[in-house]
Design a protein around this motif. Structure first.
Motif, PDB file in Angstrom:
ATOM      1  N   ILE A  30       0.824  -1.220   0.000  1.00  0.00           N
ATOM      2  CA  ILE A  30       0.000   0.000   0.000  1.00  0.00           C
ATOM      3  C   ILE A  30       0.854   1.265   0.000  1.00  0.00           C
ATOM      4  O   ILE A  30       0.371   2.337  -0.365  1.00  0.00           O
ATOM      5  N   ASN A  31       2.104   1.154   0.365  1.00  0.00           N
ATOM      6  CA  ASN A  31       3.013   2.314   0.388  1.00  0.00           C
ATOM      7  C   ASN A  31       4.287   1.933  -0.379  1.00  0.00           C
ATOM      8  O   ASN A  31       5.353   1.755   0.203  1.00  0.00           O
ATOM      9  N   PRO A  32       4.135   1.783  -1.700  1.00  0.00           N
ATOM     10  CA  PRO A  32       5.191   1.119  -2.491  1.00  0.00           C
ATOM     11  C   PRO A  32       6.450   1.959  -2.708  1.00  0.00           C
ATOM     12  O   PRO A  32       6.372   3.166  -2.886  1.00  0.00           O
ATOM     13  N   ASN A  33       7.577   1.279  -2.725  1.00  0.00           N
ATOM     14  CA  ASN A  33       8.839   1.922  -3.111  1.00  0.00           C
ATOM     15  C   ASN A  33       8.786   2.310  -4.588  1.00  0.00           C
ATOM     16  O   ASN A  33       9.370   3.301  -4.994  1.00  0.00           O
ATOM     17  N   ALA A  34       8.129   1.469  -5.379  1.00  0.00           N
ATOM     18  CA  ALA A  34       8.017   1.689  -6.824  1.00  0.00           C
ATOM     19  C   ALA A  34       6.717   1.042  -7.285  1.00  0.00           C
ATOM     20  O   ALA A  34       6.188   0.146  -6.608  1.00  0.00           O
ATOM     21  N   GLY A  36       4.270  -1.415  -8.682  1.00  0.00           N
ATOM     22  CA  GLY A  36       4.381  -2.866  -8.831  1.00  0.00           C
ATOM     23  C   GLY A  36       4.950  -3.556  -7.608  1.00  0.00           C
ATOM     24  O   GLY A  36       4.974  -4.791  -7.549  1.00  0.00           O
ATOM     25  N   HIS A  37       5.390  -2.795  -6.616  1.00  0.00           N
ATOM     26  CA  HIS A  37       5.918  -3.355  -5.358  1.00  0.00           C
ATOM     27  C   HIS A  37       4.848  -4.273  -4.738  1.00  0.00           C
ATOM     28  O   HIS A  37       3.738  -3.848  -4.440  1.00  0.00           O
ATOM     29  N   GLY A  68       7.239 -12.679  -9.086  1.00  0.00           N
ATOM     30  CA  GLY A  68       8.290 -11.771  -9.552  1.00  0.00           C
ATOM     31  C   GLY A  68       8.439 -11.792 -11.069  1.00  0.00           C
ATOM     32  O   GLY A  68       8.634 -10.758 -11.712  1.00  0.00           O
ATOM     33  N   LYS A  69       8.337 -12.973 -11.664  1.00  0.00           N
ATOM     34  CA  LYS A  69       8.414 -13.097 -13.136  1.00  0.00           C
ATOM     35  C   LYS A  69       7.256 -12.326 -13.786  1.00  0.00           C
ATOM     36  O   LYS A  69       7.423 -11.707 -14.840  1.00  0.00           O
ATOM     37  N   ALA A  70       6.079 -12.394 -13.164  1.00  0.00           N
ATOM     38  CA  ALA A  70       4.916 -11.675 -13.706  1.00  0.00           C
ATOM     39  C   ALA A  70       5.142 -10.168 -13.594  1.00  0.00           C
ATOM     40  O   ALA A  70       4.799  -9.414 -14.520  1.00  0.00           O
ATOM     41  N   HIS A  95       9.177  -8.826   0.039  1.00  0.00           N
ATOM     42  CA  HIS A  95       8.944  -7.660  -0.825  1.00  0.00           C
ATOM     43  C   HIS A  95       9.501  -7.975  -2.208  1.00  0.00           C
ATOM     44  O   HIS A  95      10.673  -8.364  -2.333  1.00  0.00           O
ATOM     45  N   LEU A  96       8.696  -7.797  -3.238  1.00  0.00           N
ATOM     46  CA  LEU A  96       9.171  -7.872  -4.629  1.00  0.00           C
ATOM     47  C   LEU A  96       9.114  -6.453  -5.164  1.00  0.00           C
ATOM     48  O   LEU A  96       8.021  -5.871  -5.271  1.00  0.00           O
ATOM     49  N   ILE A  97      10.290  -5.888  -5.465  1.00  0.00           N
ATOM     50  CA  ILE A  97      10.346  -4.460  -5.790  1.00  0.00           C
ATOM     51  C   ILE A  97      11.009  -4.253  -7.160  1.00  0.00           C
ATOM     52  O   ILE A  97      12.169  -4.639  -7.349  1.00  0.00           O
TER      53      ILE A  97
END
Ligand code: 5GP
Length: 130
Positions: A30-34, A36-37, A68-70, A95-97
């Motif tokens: 909800i508070n993404p670094n980028a 798609g995070h 992550g691949k998606a 986290h997937l960033i």
């Protein structure tokens, strides 16, 4: 008491869901670094990742790889980074960033994402899950 992520998994708190199987759940941070995070969470509520039983740990990694691949297929970026911290929410999450620079991994720079963008991102990533 159930963690905030257990409440999300159970549908008691809304989220932008990306993927789910019998044991794992993925949704947009909800508070993404980028943009798609995404967070990948075992349904089993455990605080620290190293306390997971080996099967759940390995399953979480396989699930995170798939998600992550998606993300890579949807978000133009240098690579998708994986990070495990857990200082805020005591329920294991990966986290997937999407990363273009170290700043994206810092948790200091945050992306502004509208509700519409969250909805579209979650749908686009979900559509690429194999
Ligand atoms: P950590 O525990 O690894 O330090 O970070 C927890 C992450 O969970 C943060 O990036 C934060 O933005 C995210 N987060 C906390 N509460 C919620 C929530 O209610 N919904 C969603 N989607 N993300 C959350």
């Amino acid at each position: 008491m159930a963690s905030i992520f257990t409440k999300i998994i159970n549908g008691e708190i809304p989220c932008y869901k990306v993927a789910e199987d019998a044991n794992y759940f993925a949704f947009l941070d909800i508070n993404p670094n980028a943009k798609g995070h995404t967070l990948c969470v075992p349904k089993k509520e455990v605080d620290k990742i190293l306390d997971l039983d080996e099967e759940t740990y390995m399953g979480l990694m396989a699930f995170s790889r798939k998600v992550g691949k998606a993300i890579e297929a949807v978000i133009p970026c240098n690579r998708v980074g994986l990070s495990v911290i857990g200082l805020e929410v005591p329920h294991v999450h990966v986290h997937l960033i999407p990363l273009n620079s170290m700043a994206d991994a810092s948790f200091k720079t945050k992306a502004m994402v509208t509700k519409e963008e969250f909805t579209d991102l979650a749908a686009a990533i979900a559509a690429k899950i194999q």
